[in-house]
Each structure stands twice: as structure tokens, then as C-alpha cells.
Design a protein around this motif. Sequence first.
Motif, PDB file in Angstrom:
ATOM      1  N   VAL A  56       0.828  -1.208   0.000  1.00 48.09           N
ATOM      2  CA  VAL A  56       0.000   0.000   0.000  1.00 48.09           C
ATOM      3  C   VAL A  56       0.866   1.264   0.000  1.00 48.09           C
ATOM      4  O   VAL A  56       0.606   2.207  -0.752  1.00 48.09           O
ATOM      5  N   LEU A  57       1.856   1.297   0.840  1.00 45.14           N
ATOM      6  CA  LEU A  57       2.784   2.442   0.894  1.00 45.14           C
ATOM      7  C   LEU A  57       4.187   1.937   0.553  1.00 45.14           C
ATOM      8  O   LEU A  57       5.026   1.766   1.444  1.00 45.14           O
ATOM      9  N   PRO A  58       4.467   1.695  -0.709  1.00 38.94           N
ATOM     10  CA  PRO A  58       5.686   0.981  -1.069  1.00 38.94           C
ATOM     11  C   PRO A  58       6.981   1.658  -0.623  1.00 38.94           C
ATOM     12  O   PRO A  58       7.833   1.010  -0.030  1.00 38.94           O
ATOM     13  N   PHE A  59       7.138   2.960  -0.882  1.00 40.91           N
ATOM     14  CA  PHE A  59       8.401   3.600  -0.517  1.00 40.91           C
ATOM     15  C   PHE A  59       8.575   3.643   0.992  1.00 40.91           C
ATOM     16  O   PHE A  59       9.621   3.249   1.516  1.00 40.91           O
ATOM     17  N   LEU A  60       7.556   4.073   1.677  1.00 37.80           N
ATOM     18  CA  LEU A  60       7.626   4.145   3.135  1.00 37.80           C
ATOM     19  C   LEU A  60       7.740   2.741   3.742  1.00 37.80           C
ATOM     20  O   LEU A  60       8.528   2.519   4.668  1.00 37.80           O
ATOM     21  N   GLY A  61       6.985   1.793   3.230  1.00 40.29           N
ATOM     22  CA  GLY A  61       7.024   0.428   3.743  1.00 40.29           C
ATOM     23  C   GLY A  61       8.396  -0.208   3.608  1.00 40.29           C
ATOM     24  O   GLY A  61       8.891  -0.861   4.533  1.00 40.29           O
ATOM     25  N   VAL A  62       9.038  -0.002   2.459  1.00 40.37           N
ATOM     26  CA  VAL A  62      10.385  -0.565   2.247  1.00 40.37           C
ATOM     27  C   VAL A  62      11.382   0.070   3.200  1.00 40.37           C
ATOM     28  O   VAL A  62      12.177  -0.620   3.839  1.00 40.37           O
ATOM     29  N   PHE A  63      11.343   1.384   3.326  1.00 40.67           N
ATOM     30  CA  PHE A  63      12.296   2.060   4.204  1.00 40.67           C
ATOM     31  C   PHE A  63      12.079   1.692   5.669  1.00 40.67           C
ATOM     32  O   PHE A  63      13.036   1.472   6.406  1.00 40.67           O
ATOM     33  N   VAL A  64      10.838   1.614   6.100  1.00 40.74           N
ATOM     34  CA  VAL A  64      10.560   1.233   7.482  1.00 40.74           C
ATOM     35  C   VAL A  64      10.999  -0.216   7.726  1.00 40.74           C
ATOM     36  O   VAL A  64      11.566  -0.528   8.781  1.00 40.74           O
ATOM     37  N   TYR A  65      10.743  -1.103   6.776  1.00 43.43           N
ATOM     38  CA  TYR A  65      11.148  -2.499   6.935  1.00 43.43           C
ATOM     39  C   TYR A  65      12.670  -2.609   7.053  1.00 43.43           C
ATOM     40  O   TYR A  65      13.181  -3.341   7.899  1.00 43.43           O
ATOM     41  N   VAL A  66      13.390  -1.889   6.206  1.00 43.94           N
ATOM     42  CA  VAL A  66      14.860  -1.942   6.261  1.00 43.94           C
ATOM     43  C   VAL A  66      15.359  -1.396   7.593  1.00 43.94           C
ATOM     44  O   VAL A  66      16.286  -1.956   8.190  1.00 43.94           O
ATOM     45  N   ILE A  67      14.748  -0.348   8.091  1.00 51.67           N
ATOM     46  CA  ILE A  67      15.171   0.217   9.378  1.00 51.67           C
ATOM     47  C   ILE A  67      14.814  -0.730  10.522  1.00 51.67           C
ATOM     48  O   ILE A  67      15.626  -0.994  11.404  1.00 51.67           O
ATOM     49  N   ALA A  68      13.605  -1.276  10.504  1.00 54.36           N
ATOM     50  CA  ALA A  68      13.134  -2.097  11.625  1.00 54.36           C
ATOM     51  C   ALA A  68      13.722  -3.506  11.604  1.00 54.36           C
ATOM     52  O   ALA A  68      14.014  -4.068  12.663  1.00 54.36           O
ATOM     53  N   ARG A  69      13.882  -4.094  10.431  1.00 51.56           N
ATOM     54  CA  ARG A  69      14.272  -5.506  10.377  1.00 51.56           C
ATOM     55  C   ARG A  69      15.489  -5.762   9.505  1.00 51.56           C
ATOM     56  O   ARG A  69      15.758  -6.891   9.120  1.00 51.56           O
ATOM     57  N   GLY A  70      16.235  -4.724   9.178  1.00 49.85           N
ATOM     58  CA  GLY A  70      17.384  -4.857   8.273  1.00 49.85           C
ATOM     59  C   GLY A  70      18.468  -5.788   8.799  1.00 49.85           C
ATOM     60  O   GLY A  70      19.009  -6.603   8.058  1.00 49.85           O
TER      61      GLY A  70
END
Length: 150
Positions: A56-70
Motif C-alpha cells: 500500500v505504501l511501497p516507498f515508506l514500507g520498504v524504508f521502514v522495513y529496512v530500518i526495523a528488520r534490516g
Amino acid sequence: MELAYDYPLLSMFWTMLWFFLWIMWFVLLFRIIGDIFRDDELSGWGKTGWMIFVIVLPFLGVFVYVIARGKSMGRREIAHAQAQQAQFDAYIKQTAADGNRPTSADELAKLSDMRARGDITDEEFRRAKDLVLSGTTPAGSGATTASAAH
């Protein structure tokens, strides 16, 4: 006043840079989707939530995922690579071990040579041949069976 963007070479550079960043973002997106599905510690609802967020929010979702679970994403990738290497090594060891075992044709050739030299009788040869062809004897036991009967 001329801007740097007005030069065709620089325009091509900027276009290539944006194209490269767009491709890199897609690569990162697909790696994240793969990581979401590969993670055994994440519950089904957690996987669903992350997938909805990333879609749904691809750019924000990818960046948050990398920060949270990178960090854990990297650890899972390393663990997956090590597991694949261990499976490959086990396959190589099994294949190499199977390659050292004599075939039934090798066993029959040994038995035929022993009979030709007179080490075993025709009856012993026949019994040993039946054992080899039935596959009940382990590798190398054709000669052992024949010499034990002699």
C-alpha cells in the motif's frame, strides 16, 4: 543563464541515475517480500501486516522495513546460505561415497577372476553370483563370501 541540466550529457547522467535508483528500489522491494515469506519467526498476521504496508505504501514500507528488520534480514540471508551450503556438502559427500562402492558388475568380474584362478568352485561362484545379483551383500563381500566358503 544556463543551468547544468541544460547540457545533454548531464541530462543523460541524471536519467541513468534515476533509472538505476528505480531498479535498485525494485530489487530491494522483491528481496524484502522474499524475506517476509522466508522468516519463520514472523507470525502469519505479522507477514500479512508487513505485506500490506509494503504494497500500500511501497516507498515508506520498504524504508521502514529496512530500518526495523534490516539486521535480522541479513542474519536470515546468511543462515539460509549456510543451510544451502550444508545441504550441498552433504550431497557431495553422499555422491562421493556412492561412487567408491563397487558395482555389481565389478563384483561379478572379481568372482569370475577368482573362479578362473581356481580359488572358488563353480558352486561357490554360483552362490556368490546369486547373492551379488540379489543385492543382499554389501560392497566387497562377494570375495569375502567366496573365500569364507572355501
